[in-house]
Scaffold this active site. Structure first.
Site, PDB file in Angstrom:
ATOM      1  N   GLY A 168       0.861  -1.137   0.183  1.00 60.31           N
ATOM      2  CA  GLY A 168      -0.061  -0.153  -0.048  1.00 60.31           C
ATOM      3  C   GLY A 168       0.835   1.263  -0.011  1.00 60.31           C
ATOM      4  CB  SER A 171      -1.321   9.467   3.346  1.00 63.30           C
ATOM      5  OG  SER A 171      -2.350   8.823   3.793  1.00 63.30           O
ATOM      6  CB  ALA A 215       0.188  11.011   6.443  1.00 63.98           C
ATOM      7  CE  LYS A 217      -7.201   6.146  14.409  1.00 61.04           C
ATOM      8  NZ  LYS A 217      -5.842   5.817  13.455  1.00 61.04           N
ATOM      9  CG  ASN A 251     -10.727   6.024  13.025  1.00 65.73           C
ATOM     10  OD1 ASN A 251      -9.907   6.716  12.735  1.00 65.73           O
ATOM     11  ND2 ASN A 251      -9.919   4.719  12.805  1.00 65.73           N
ATOM     12  CG  ASN A 271     -12.375   9.027  10.218  1.00 66.78           C
ATOM     13  OD1 ASN A 271     -11.785   9.908  10.664  1.00 66.78           O
ATOM     14  ND2 ASN A 271     -11.855   8.147   9.579  1.00 66.78           N
ATOM     15  CG  ASN A 316      -9.465  16.113  12.185  1.00 66.64           C
ATOM     16  OD1 ASN A 316     -10.372  15.842  11.163  1.00 66.64           O
ATOM     17  ND2 ASN A 316      -8.453  15.311  12.256  1.00 66.64           N
ATOM     18  CB  SER A 325      -8.610   9.198   6.135  1.00 64.89           C
ATOM     19  OG  SER A 325      -9.360   8.402   6.985  1.00 64.89           O
ATOM     20  CD  GLU A 346      -9.985   2.774   6.112  1.00 65.50           C
ATOM     21  OE1 GLU A 346      -9.773   1.528   6.033  1.00 65.50           O
ATOM     22  OE2 GLU A 346      -9.730   3.819   6.263  1.00 65.50           O
TER      23      GLU A 346
END
Length: 300
Positions: A7, A10, A127, A181, A185, A189, A199, A248, A260
């Site tokens: 992958g 980023s 990133a 996490k 997220n 997100n 954010n 993301s 996702e």
């Protein structure tokens, strides 16, 4: 130690840039074109005003043989089935595999993988992929890793060898690590993707922050959290540390890519259904993001 990275988004580029300072790295890309560009230009890392070039070997993912001492899989969760299928058909059993994905939808996919040791991780860094070989490191954090199946020795050795500039922190319990996490997220997100904000705006705007607290309360109810205040504080801390970052999921929506959301809110909806709990806020956000995906709307 030879490291493979599957992958070249980023996170993959960020990992390759830092890890190549210590280990020999081969990065596996989706296209031959990107592999050629990385072989030609190296990987450029931008951090503030600094620029650093890392020379790594790049190959298309079709060339992956599973022979590295450790392979780190950084693709999106919805891209995992194809990678896992390739792992199943390797002529060797990989020694160590580390999976870095958002959410927890991928956990059930890992149970049937052939490997001597399976690890999972979560990333706190911010990133941004600027082009096929350039990544901007715009939010510092840590990489948390834990054993999913097997022995911890290789993972601990790897973590201990890296620079303090790119810390990898070993965690004892993979489930607790991923839940922390997941909560971050699940709040940041989808809300930033729908509101189209960075954010930090989630905690700077008092009305947005009320939505954050309402959504978190529902997530806490579904996950049966023992210490909800600690988890909410982590969400706020991440918003503060990455205040100027675009999540993301927001970047995926802006680029008309799949998100996702199934691995994040979809997982929570499955948990709610299993426990026969209502989750109207999570469901509404899930459907809004899915609508953005199939609508192919350009976000302005």
């Amino acid at each position: 130690m030879n490291i493979g990275i599957i992958g070249a988004g980023s996170i993959g580029l960020l990992f390759a840039s830092y890890i190549s300072r210590v280990f020999e790295v081969t990065i596996y890309t989706r296209t031959i074109t990107q592999a050629d560009e990385i072989n030609k230009n190296g990987i450029l890392l931008h951090k503030g005003a600094d620029e650093r070039r890392a020379l790594v070997k790049a190959l298309p993912v079709s060339s992956f043989k599973g022979t590295e001492d450790l392979t780190i899989i950084t693709v999106k969760q919805y891209q995992l089935p194809a990678i896992i299928e390739k792992i199943h058909h390797l002529s060797v059993i990989p020694e160590n595999l580390l999976f870095i994905q958002n959410g927890m939808g991928h956990i059930k996919l890992l149970e049937c993988i052939r490997a001597n040791n399976l690890y999972v991780g979560s990333v706190e860094h911010g990133a941004l992929k600027e082009n096929s070989f350039t990544v901007s490191h715009n939010g510092e954090g840590a990489i948390n890793v834990a054993v999913f199946q097997g022995d911890a020795k290789s993972l601990q050795q790897f973590a201990a060898s890296l620079s303090p500039d790119f810390p990898i922190v070993f965690q004892e319990d993979f489930y607790d690590m991923l839940v922390k996490k997941l909560i971050v997220n699940a709040v940041i997100n989808p809300l930033t993707a729908i509101l189209q904000v960075e954010n930090g705006r989630l905690i700077e705007n008092q009305y947005y922050f009320q939505v954050v607290k309402n959504l978190f309360s529902e997530i806490s109810f579904i996950l049966n959290l023992d210490n909800p205040d600690e988890h909410l504080k982590l969400v706020v801390d991440i918003c503060e540390k990455t205040a100027n970052n675009r999540s993301s999921m927001l970047k995926d929506i802006e680029a008309n890519r799949l998100t996702e959301i199934d691995a994040i809110l979809g997982f929570l909806l499955e948990q709610a259904k299993r426990q026969e709990k209502n989750s109207p806020q999570i469901a509404n956000l899930y459907y809004l993001i899915k609508g953005k995906e199939i609508g192919g709307e350009e976000v302005t």
